[in-house]
Design an enzyme around this catalytic site. Sequence first.
Site, PDB file in Angstrom:
ATOM      1  N   ASP A   1       8.696  10.051  36.611  1.00  0.00           N
ATOM      2  CA  ASP A   1       9.410   8.777  36.652  1.00  0.00           C
ATOM      3  C   ASP A   1      10.391   8.736  35.483  1.00  0.00           C
ATOM      4  O   ASP A   1       9.985   8.852  34.324  1.00  0.00           O
ATOM      5  CB  ASP A   1       8.406   7.622  36.554  1.00  0.00           C
ATOM      6  CG  ASP A   1       9.032   6.273  36.858  1.00  0.00           C
ATOM      7  OD1 ASP A   1      10.239   6.228  37.146  1.00  0.00           O
ATOM      8  OD2 ASP A   1       8.312   5.256  36.807  1.00  0.00           O
TER       9      ASP A   1
ATOM     10  N   ASP B   1      15.032   7.619  41.087  1.00  0.00           N
ATOM     11  CA  ASP B   1      14.615   8.044  39.755  1.00  0.00           C
ATOM     12  C   ASP B   1      13.144   8.426  39.647  1.00  0.00           C
ATOM     13  O   ASP B   1      12.610   8.513  38.535  1.00  0.00           O
ATOM     14  CB  ASP B   1      14.934   6.948  38.731  1.00  0.00           C
ATOM     15  CG  ASP B   1      14.178   5.653  39.003  1.00  0.00           C
ATOM     16  OD1 ASP B   1      13.595   5.515  40.098  1.00  0.00           O
ATOM     17  OD2 ASP B   1      14.175   4.768  38.117  1.00  0.00           O
ATOM     18  N   GLU B   2      12.472   8.658  40.771  1.00  0.00           N
ATOM     19  CA  GLU B   2      11.086   9.103  40.685  1.00  0.00           C
ATOM     20  C   GLU B   2      10.716   9.948  41.898  1.00  0.00           C
ATOM     21  O   GLU B   2      11.297   9.831  42.972  1.00  0.00           O
ATOM     22  CB  GLU B   2      10.109   7.924  40.538  1.00  0.00           C
ATOM     23  CG  GLU B   2      10.091   6.975  41.709  1.00  0.00           C
ATOM     24  CD  GLU B   2       9.072   5.853  41.522  1.00  0.00           C
ATOM     25  OE1 GLU B   2       8.024   6.076  40.886  1.00  0.00           O
ATOM     26  OE2 GLU B   2       9.345   4.751  42.019  1.00  0.00           O
TER      27      GLU B   2
END
Length: 418
Positions: A42, A135-136
């Site tokens: 993350d 973003d993860e």
Amino acid sequence: MTSLCRDCLHHAEAAFRSCPSCGSGRVVTHAELLALSIAHVDCDAFFASVEKRDDPSLRGKPVLIGGGRRGVVAAACYVARTRGVRSAMPMFKALEACPDAVVIKPNMAKYATCARQLRAMMEALTPLVQPLSIDEAVLDLSGTEALHRAPPAVTLARFALAVEREVGVTVSIGLASNRLLAKIAAGRDKPRGFAVIGAEARALLASEPVRLLPGIGPAAAQRLARAGIVTLGQLGSLDAKAALRFGEDGPALAARARGEDNRPVDPVRETKSISAETTFDADLATAEALEAPLWRLCERLARRLAEKGFAAGGVVLKLKTADFASRTRAARLPTPSSVPETLFAAIRPLLAREVDGTAFRLIGIGAAPLVPALGADAGDLADPDAPRRAARWKAVEALRAKFGEGVLGAGRGLRPKR
């Protein structure tokens, strides 16, 4: 116990607080450290981190990514978070809590470029990478020890250092035996974190509130609380029959509360919809005022469809009134398309039926269902001009890529002068 230095990657069958090799205090220690292989990666305050990377003058300052005062916070850096600001908070409330914050409009093209770089680095570790958002992602590094000449924990620590060095942002990593526990671990030590959850999972989760479990929102938490269940330990202690009182998913919910999760890491995750939306600085009520931002959203949606290799089989209109009531309307397209003109022509009548004097604060457009781009906008007897519209749109995008976004635009998308 096994310990790993996250700076020099020294690891040994021993428990140490500081690295005996380099002296760093960034050490992770766990009995199963070298045996676990499911990781949740993350990025830390991703959008804000990218902006701080590109503008060193922002370092140390509270930074918010989002629209005007009527929008919401898309991302808040950790400086702003110490003031109580959170993602999805209305911008006016965020600025009340943090009046000295620097507000930056999102640059999704820049963030997407950075995300692609990160994704490539993840896929160099293992083919089993499942993106969860920009973003993860979750990774399965089982069987990669021979390839990387290191156990997954060491490979991940090396990856985190490479991200900071090559991309200029930081990540937090959760390592566990399954996806659920890896996600929970990733949130325990942010930013620049590396947390591990192993066999102690059930005992570790027992005292945590039920809201910690992904999928339990405020309504579900209230329903559980009315039944006297406020911790994951209480929820996990229910047998299958008792858990059915909370619906068909009750037994699975109780199992997750115990840290059980058998979902595989699936790199081929189905994308069900693609959308774009915008919140206005001031409420809009007329068709003329609403159609300009709607056209710009059609262009944005067409670009996102092209990037992901899809076309729209239908369009969805989303509106939010000044008092936050939502309206959603949908229509199927005669033939799939990823061209703004076609999307706009399909969604414009939906908007016209909603223009009744109501003031709107937000408008959005989505593509659903999604179909493969191959064969879209091919044209037929009912719409022979579709190929020309597609060619025209590709030419516009090519010019914008070469000379900048503002080099060419349709009149219907112009913002009114003030």
